[in-house]
Design a protein around this motif. Structure first.
Motif, PDB file in Angstrom:
ATOM      1  N   PRO C 101       0.774  -1.239   0.000  1.00 48.67           N
ATOM      2  CA  PRO C 101       0.000   0.000   0.000  1.00 48.67           C
ATOM      3  C   PRO C 101       0.804   1.288   0.000  1.00 48.67           C
ATOM      4  N   GLY C 105      -1.027   4.404  -1.490  1.00 50.23           N
ATOM      5  CA  GLY C 105      -1.611   5.266  -0.463  1.00 50.23           C
ATOM      6  C   GLY C 105      -1.052   6.674  -0.524  1.00 50.23           C
ATOM      7  N   ASP C 106       0.223   6.775  -0.781  1.00 44.26           N
ATOM      8  CA  ASP C 106       0.859   8.088  -0.862  1.00 44.26           C
ATOM      9  C   ASP C 106       0.280   8.915  -2.007  1.00 44.26           C
ATOM     10  N   LEU C 109      -3.378   9.988  -1.156  1.00 39.40           N
ATOM     11  CA  LEU C 109      -3.408  11.104  -0.213  1.00 39.40           C
ATOM     12  C   LEU C 109      -3.067  12.428  -0.889  1.00 39.40           C
ATOM     13  N   ARG C 110      -2.021  12.428  -1.692  1.00 42.78           N
ATOM     14  CA  ARG C 110      -1.615  13.661  -2.364  1.00 42.78           C
ATOM     15  C   ARG C 110      -2.698  14.131  -3.322  1.00 42.78           C
ATOM     16  N   GLN C 238      15.816   9.661  -8.769  1.00 43.03           N
ATOM     17  CA  GLN C 238      16.438   8.667  -7.899  1.00 43.03           C
ATOM     18  C   GLN C 238      16.716   9.311  -6.553  1.00 43.03           C
ATOM     19  N   ASP C 239      16.637   8.525  -5.527  1.00 42.71           N
ATOM     20  CA  ASP C 239      17.096   9.009  -4.229  1.00 42.71           C
ATOM     21  C   ASP C 239      17.655   7.833  -3.432  1.00 42.71           C
ATOM     22  N   VAL C 240      18.424   8.144  -2.406  1.00 39.27           N
ATOM     23  CA  VAL C 240      19.099   7.106  -1.627  1.00 39.27           C
ATOM     24  C   VAL C 240      19.014   7.426  -0.145  1.00 39.27           C
ATOM     25  N   LEU C 254      11.739  -1.428   5.017  1.00 39.79           N
ATOM     26  CA  LEU C 254      11.022  -0.295   5.613  1.00 39.79           C
ATOM     27  C   LEU C 254      11.557   1.029   5.091  1.00 39.79           C
ATOM     28  N   TYR C 255      12.876   1.181   5.153  1.00 38.96           N
ATOM     29  CA  TYR C 255      13.473   2.436   4.728  1.00 38.96           C
ATOM     30  C   TYR C 255      13.407   2.595   3.212  1.00 38.96           C
ATOM     31  N   ARG C 257      10.939   1.611   1.373  1.00 36.32           N
ATOM     32  CA  ARG C 257       9.578   2.070   1.049  1.00 36.32           C
ATOM     33  C   ARG C 257       9.454   3.584   1.101  1.00 36.32           C
ATOM     34  N   ASP C 258      10.110   4.179   2.114  1.00 37.84           N
ATOM     35  CA  ASP C 258      10.052   5.637   2.228  1.00 37.84           C
ATOM     36  C   ASP C 258      10.640   6.308   0.995  1.00 37.84           C
ATOM     37  N   LYS C 261       8.165   5.680  -2.217  1.00 38.04           N
ATOM     38  CA  LYS C 261       6.950   6.476  -2.369  1.00 38.04           C
ATOM     39  C   LYS C 261       7.246   7.931  -2.699  1.00 38.04           C
ATOM     40  N   VAL C 262       8.281   8.486  -2.083  1.00 37.00           N
ATOM     41  CA  VAL C 262       8.599   9.882  -2.360  1.00 37.00           C
ATOM     42  C   VAL C 262       9.138  10.036  -3.785  1.00 37.00           C
ATOM     43  N   LYS C 266       7.309  12.178  -6.808  1.00 33.98           N
ATOM     44  CA  LYS C 266       8.034  13.289  -7.441  1.00 33.98           C
ATOM     45  C   LYS C 266       8.055  13.113  -8.954  1.00 33.98           C
TER      46      LYS C 266
END
Lengths: 287, 287, 287, 287
Positions: C101, C105-106, C109-110, C238-240, C254-255, C257-258, C261-262, C266
């Protein structure tokens, strides 16, 4: 990398003026007319005050066509327009330092191997500490001690040397004395500094001890132009690294140095490549 | 994720005391004696004040052995020792919000899918705006408007609700009213806040407009415990993202929100997993 | 945020062609002639192949002037020029998901709070798992199970639905089935995916377990357009985040997923704002 | 920073063995008995294979007590235990380089100013290019050209020099020749390398050109131990920086160098401080 009399890199034109319709069309038309070949072009309109910024990099066979360019171009731009054209030579740079070698050494190494396109006029310090390092790089080193001198007298000596050398840029590579507003004004918008922390946090002295006691989870470095207000000039480059409670103040200093030297050298390169425009207390950076 | 009466996860023991020789040996010996199986163990000695911190996660078949553990263990530790043991149930949480949905929505989603191990008691807001969202997640929503109330009267109402709910943690998920020192004291070290910027820079209101005008090249978000001084409590998590002159204040807000919600949720998870110890104005985080 | 018949935001013109002298001058001249007021303008010349890219955002009172714009403008550009003009309505989007999700979900919400300017046509999944979540947001949910179907038959069903809905963009918000080259071709350059790692490392399945076993110190997320080769399409964002040996595979997930979604949200926003141009296997992004 | 015969820094004990109950208790008890004062202690249990790792930093007045420590301690640990104790002198280091000065120069500068606690035995290169730089730092420089030599013969010469110098660590500071598995085996777990990209992506040659063509939005640097498989040894440190389509391959190289040198120096410092333990293809790093 020495000064080159037959310097042939592209020229860079920077323009700043009130925004109005058709600016890009007019400017690019003018450049086409004199035979300039645009290699790169970037514009930006500041949304709150509607100010237009443009950086144009061009090549031009017939250098005589360039004469009077600024004057002629001004005639078709808004009256508040500020224009500047890069010089047909390497920018001249003087470095200021005190006792810490990391930023100074980093710049010397990059310069030695051609990574910073500048003519390095010399290094000035208020201590002898770094003299050996600088001389190993065959760069002139001048120690101007502040001992027994008033701040004004010390700055007079610095200023005399600068007037003689006529640098385009002065880089404070961990120069640990505060410059007076009077001195700063004489070299306005030409002094680049590295702040040992993440501005606007921890203004002033012992930032890493402040940071440790505050328990921050991130430390940073900030390269900025020097203005009359300490540590408040326009920012060019910032970077950070994550830390945790296990980092002692000494460890924060170590990791902070890595940020400082990379951030300062990046900022210097942006200046040398005419990529920075200052507006209010901000920078527009065309990279 | 609902409260679980037969909760069986590992227990976490947190110890803080003056450092002295043999502490780890004594503590681990004690735990061995009662049959606890250490799953994870972390220590830290704060170098300036020589304070010892330890987090021990253990499993234990015979729960009766745990009775009196804190008292018995205290006897073999320095007299200033503070000990805490995680409860045999999920931590209870109340969320505070105002009108912005990004942090609140993020926590609700994570909670719904079991990513945050907590019992969510409800959401409190000073506005009705987010009521629909909260009710869609089948979570109790209470609007306590501040209209026509003195700050003290409003906080009395909040406090009454909290006294009834008895949360372990109160999370300010963009709750846009300042809490009085009096209120904060009542829930000391139990209120988590997200600051819309990179503390200690830009304390106070409109941080993104401040950041734009200052021309920063990095924006950030900071999750911290709330203390009596606004935005100055111990920091748990910080993160940043790079920006440039082309980011309008609105764009900074958008990108700032992404930081805020991830940073706040990470900090909340650290609290729920008993990974945070507070010392002076800092946090020791055992991750 | 619903579709708006009287949609009045600025229009965006994207141009890609062989570079030649005077292009900017010609294009801006043409736009001036029809009375378009340029709000933002960005160009880029790809240095290896000398290809010109331009994004122009303009406002225009008289919408009739826009008719034939593409045709007329093409006449004064190199023959290989590709032009596109944003539509006078919100872009239409379909989301694909499976069981996870966090990305879905992100985005929901946006979208609910107006942060993503799009018309959300619906969510398609190969499982029922996320149906409740989607319906709570009052968004159409269609489950198209692949059970008992050949890959082709399943994709035929997906395709039928898409042909009916006619989305501008298809977003794979953790859709865990591989799409056939045949399907991808039908929706070429219109499918956005989030890869659960830092491409081009760890292509394929179980990337966090791969990452754990490889002992990486950084994990990442990559949003890219889907092309016929798995995970090899043009990258948008891309992000890290930094990790260490203490992060279990579960913690990495877990990390991760953060990040996912971001990064996905973007990238989607960049598409919705017509900021992305694709060239070879790369993206030019005008932000 | 020269070798110090009266070296007095703390000793570091590294232990790795099968996890079992009471390990920490036993080890700390043993150390207490010989009068060692534990300054820092960190443990980690690898969750998949249940392997115990511990790093203990201690001070000890009576150095004679240390004799036989490893043997005695082994007796109370599982039979598979591997123990190592830091030497009572600075670690000895040899640097390998080729033509690029950025990593080598960075290490030389840090060493000159005491930031890297090591005895620098010398620099070896397959070219003369960097000889002047090294000699300016008063460090022995040996050029061992590979011209006209088979790979084996060249490595024999390298190996002879190393046998003579007996370094604890060999640092490949942009040494651009591939070492044979045979050579690597001789110096197993003692060779540190910097990879010019973000492993495991872009293994092999011309990584920045690969990265440009792939259109990545992030570039990175990776410091790793060298094993028999090219670029696949255990990773110590990684870092990245964000880039965009406007970065030419040359610009990527410039920014990549900044990452490379900082990452390599950080990794080297971790080795010199005995903070790295290798397990399978991963590192446990106690920082």
């Amino acid at each position: 990398m020495n000064s080159d009399p037959n310097f042939t890199k592209n020229r860079v034109l920077l323009i700043q003026c009130k925004d109005e319709a058709g600016l890009i069309h007019r400017i690019t038309g003018f450049l086409a007319k004199i035979g300039a070949n645009i290699v790169g072009n970037q514009e930006f309109v500041e949304p709150l005050e509607k100010v237009f910024f443009m950086r144009t990099e061009y090549s031009l066979q017939d250098r005589e066509k360039e004469e009077g360019l600024i004057t002629e171009l001004s005639k078709i731009l808004p009256t508040d327009a500020k224009l500047s054209l890069s010089k047909p030579r390497l920018p001249k740079v003087v470095l200021f330092a005190t006792k810490e070698p990391h930023c100074l050494g980093d710049i010397l190494l990059r310069w030695r191997y051609g990574e910073l396109p500048m003519e390095l006029l010399g290094v000035v310090s208020n201590h002898e500490t770094l003299g050996d390092l600088v001389r190993d790089f065959k760069v002139p080193f001048t120690c101007i001690s502040s001992e027994g001198l008033s701040r004004e007298d010390h700055e007079d000596k610095l200023n005399s040397l600068l007037l003689e050398l006529q640098p385009d840029w002065i880089v404070l590579a961990k120069y640990m004395r505060i410059l007076t507003p009077d001195f700063v004004k004489k070299w306005e918008n030409r002094i680049l500094n590295i702040h040992h922390s993440f501005l606007p946090a921890f203004v002033g002295a012992k930032p890493y001890e402040q940071a440790y006691k505050r328990g921050v989870k991130i430390i940073g470095g900030t390269a900025h132009m020097v203005t009359e207000n300490l540590d408040e000039g326009p920012i060019l480059v910032q970077d950070v690294c994550h830390v945790d409670h296990g980092y002692s103040p000494e460890r924060l200093v170590l990791y902070g140095r890595d940020l400082e030297k990379v951030v300062l050298s990046k900022a210097l390169r942006l200046l040398l490549e005419d990529r920075v425009m200052v507006f209010r207390n901000r920078t527009i950076i065309f990279e």
